[in-house]
Design an enzyme around this catalytic site. Structure first.
Site, mmCIF file in Angstrom:
data_model
loop_
_atom_site.group_PDB
_atom_site.id
_atom_site.type_symbol
_atom_site.label_atom_id
_atom_site.label_comp_id
_atom_site.label_asym_id
_atom_site.label_seq_id
_atom_site.Cartn_x
_atom_site.Cartn_y
_atom_site.Cartn_z
ATOM 1 C CE LYS A 30 59.915 61.444 53.038
ATOM 2 N NZ LYS A 30 60.307 60.077 53.702
ATOM 3 C CE LYS A 34 53.961 55.116 51.583
ATOM 4 N NZ LYS A 34 54.904 54.109 52.201
ATOM 5 C CE LYS A 51 61.213 56.959 46.365
ATOM 6 N NZ LYS A 51 61.955 56.739 47.874
HETATM 7 P P1 TYM Z 1 60.034 52.335 53.077
HETATM 8 O O1 TYM Z 1 59.005 51.584 53.644
HETATM 9 O O2 TYM Z 1 59.928 53.480 52.187
HETATM 10 O O3 TYM Z 1 60.501 51.197 51.580
HETATM 11 C C1 TYM Z 1 60.525 49.817 52.026
HETATM 12 C C2 TYM Z 1 61.519 49.163 50.966
HETATM 13 O O4 TYM Z 1 61.074 49.330 49.605
HETATM 14 C C3 TYM Z 1 62.128 49.952 48.953
HETATM 15 N N1 TYM Z 1 61.641 50.645 47.908
HETATM 16 C C4 TYM Z 1 62.014 50.508 46.510
HETATM 17 N N2 TYM Z 1 62.900 49.914 45.694
HETATM 18 C C5 TYM Z 1 63.092 49.918 44.422
HETATM 19 N N3 TYM Z 1 62.106 50.667 43.851
HETATM 20 C C6 TYM Z 1 61.251 51.667 44.566
HETATM 21 N N4 TYM Z 1 60.592 52.563 43.759
HETATM 22 C C7 TYM Z 1 61.333 51.536 45.702
HETATM 23 N N5 TYM Z 1 60.305 52.289 46.525
HETATM 24 C C8 TYM Z 1 60.757 51.459 47.964
HETATM 25 C C9 TYM Z 1 62.996 50.778 49.743
HETATM 26 O O5 TYM Z 1 64.163 50.878 49.430
HETATM 27 C C10 TYM Z 1 62.834 49.817 50.989
HETATM 28 O O6 TYM Z 1 63.734 48.871 51.154
HETATM 29 N N6 TYM Z 1 63.457 53.660 55.927
HETATM 30 C C11 TYM Z 1 62.825 52.598 55.404
HETATM 31 C C12 TYM Z 1 62.503 51.709 56.300
HETATM 32 C C13 TYM Z 1 63.336 51.225 57.478
HETATM 33 C C14 TYM Z 1 64.285 50.273 57.257
HETATM 34 C C15 TYM Z 1 64.885 50.086 58.426
HETATM 35 C C16 TYM Z 1 65.012 49.298 56.151
HETATM 36 C C17 TYM Z 1 63.386 51.639 58.773
HETATM 37 N N7 TYM Z 1 64.216 50.960 59.424
HETATM 38 C C18 TYM Z 1 65.903 49.281 58.726
HETATM 39 C C19 TYM Z 1 65.922 48.726 56.559
HETATM 40 C C20 TYM Z 1 66.364 48.611 57.878
HETATM 41 C C21 TYM Z 1 61.671 53.078 54.359
HETATM 42 O O7 TYM Z 1 61.292 54.227 54.723
HETATM 43 O O8 TYM Z 1 61.255 52.152 53.427
#
Ligand code: TYM
Length: 340
Positions: free
Chosen positions: A114, A202, A199
């Protein structure tokens, strides 16, 4: 309290939910919720690590709550809440920040990706501290399991390391959580439709199917998905694009990847894409319908979030009090503050 595992996960309300989020995370939350003590958070404090228009952030927060429910999270079984409604997240994050070596954060792949090529003057420090807040989210609820996609693996390692470091320094305080990551072909890593080396995300909307996309748009995106140039499918020669489509098909139909492979072996790529598109459209139709119904009743959604936050606060505050005490800070409700 219960012998069921405590499960916690979250998604940022910084955009609309897409197939990667659904197949990598939410679908597994739904499947496991009856057998666990589950908490699903809308992590709006994470979303503001990059600038968000306030009105849009508020709106997306409520929309994501409706999406959780539309996908099958039942607020009677699981706790749904908004992160900023529980102040203990930011408070525990500070305690953990003070014991996190900077080097650990600077080595995070997502941080490096990032910030690559960007000047420090233009970046908020939240980008660096982000995984510590995520660790606080998890440790506050003594989560045993954290179901996430593969891209969160390193963040989960940090949460584990911080739990162990804290316990070692101040005595047993936190459960050391385990990541629950589906294998790549079972949704752990859904790839972009326009660039299957990256991957699905959005930030590249052409390669990303949002759960709220109209059926024609979903079909168009899938029919245009980049695949190799073979005339028909054979697993031995399949490139990442067609494998990704089969992974998506298996995810939305709940068919195993191996069965999807047998079903499509020898078929032409156009026909396979049409079947994948049909399956995705069929899977998201009931979600879209439920979502519209939930969004038509905003008071009920707000009430659900209010009740969720209340219950989450009680649980989080109990852990925070122990963490404060063990660290040598006066516990939040101590007599020193005149309200204990
Ligand atoms: P975030 O908001 O980017 O994504 C949410 C969840 O979706 C999964 N994900 C994917 N899985 C498979 N293929 C993809 N292309 C793909 N894109 C997204 C992510 O792995 C995630 O599970 N840091 C985290 C949010 C968070 C969190 C937490 C998660 C904050 N605190 C505590 C678990 C526990 C995030 O940015 O996810």
């Amino acid at each position: 309290m219960t012998d069921r595992p405590t499960v916690l996960s979250g998604i940022q309300p910084s955009g609309d939910l897409h197939l990667g989020n659904y197949l990598g995370a939410v679908r597994h939350w739904v499947a496991g919720q009856e057998l666990s003590d589950s908490l699903f958070c809308i992590v709006n404090l994470h979303a503001i690590t990059v600038s968000q228009p306030p009105e849009e952030l508020r709106q997306k927060t409520v929309e994501l709550a409706a999406m959780y429910m539309a996908c099958g999270i039942d607020p009677k079984t699981s706790l749904i809440f908004v992160q900023s409604e529980v102040p203990a997240h930011a408070e525990l994050a500070w305690l953990l920040t003070c014991m996190t070596p900077m080097g650990w954060l600077e080595r995070m792949t997502q941080y490096k990706d990032k910030t690559a090529g960007k000047r420090g003057e233009r970046l908020g420090a939240g980008i660096l501290m982000y995984p510590v807040l995520m660790a606080a989210d998890i440790l506050l609820y003594q989560a045993d399991e954290v179901p996430v996609g593969d891209d969160q693996r390193q963040h989960l390692e940090l949460a584990r390391d911080l739990a162990m470091r804290f316990n070692h320094a101040f005595g047993d305080t936190f459960t050391v959580p385990t990541a629950r990551i589906p294998p790549p072909e079972a949704g752990g890593r859904i790839m972009s439709l326009v660039n299957p080396e990256q991957k699905m995300s959005k930030s590249q909307p052409e390669g990303c199917v949002f759960l709220n996309d109209p059926p024609e748009l979903t079909r168009r995106k899938i029919m245009r998905a980049q695949t190799d140039s073979a005339a028909s499918f054979s697993l031995a020669q399949a490139g990442p694009g067609i494998r990704n489509l089969l992974g998506i098909y298996s995810g939305v139909t709940s068919m195993s990847f191996a069965d999807a492979v047998s079903l499509f072996e020898g078929k032409g790529y156009g026909a396979i894409k049409a079947s994948v598109a049909d399956a995705v459209v069929a899977a998201v139709a009931p979600i879209q319908e439920a979502y519209r119904a939930l969004m038509a009743e905003p008071e009920a959604l707000e009430e659900m979030l209010r009740a969720g936050a209340q219950r989450a606060r009680e649980r989080a505050d109990a852990t925070l009090a122990v963490a404060y005490d063990n660290t040598g800070l006066l516990p939040p409700k101590s007599k020193w503050q005149g309200n204990g």
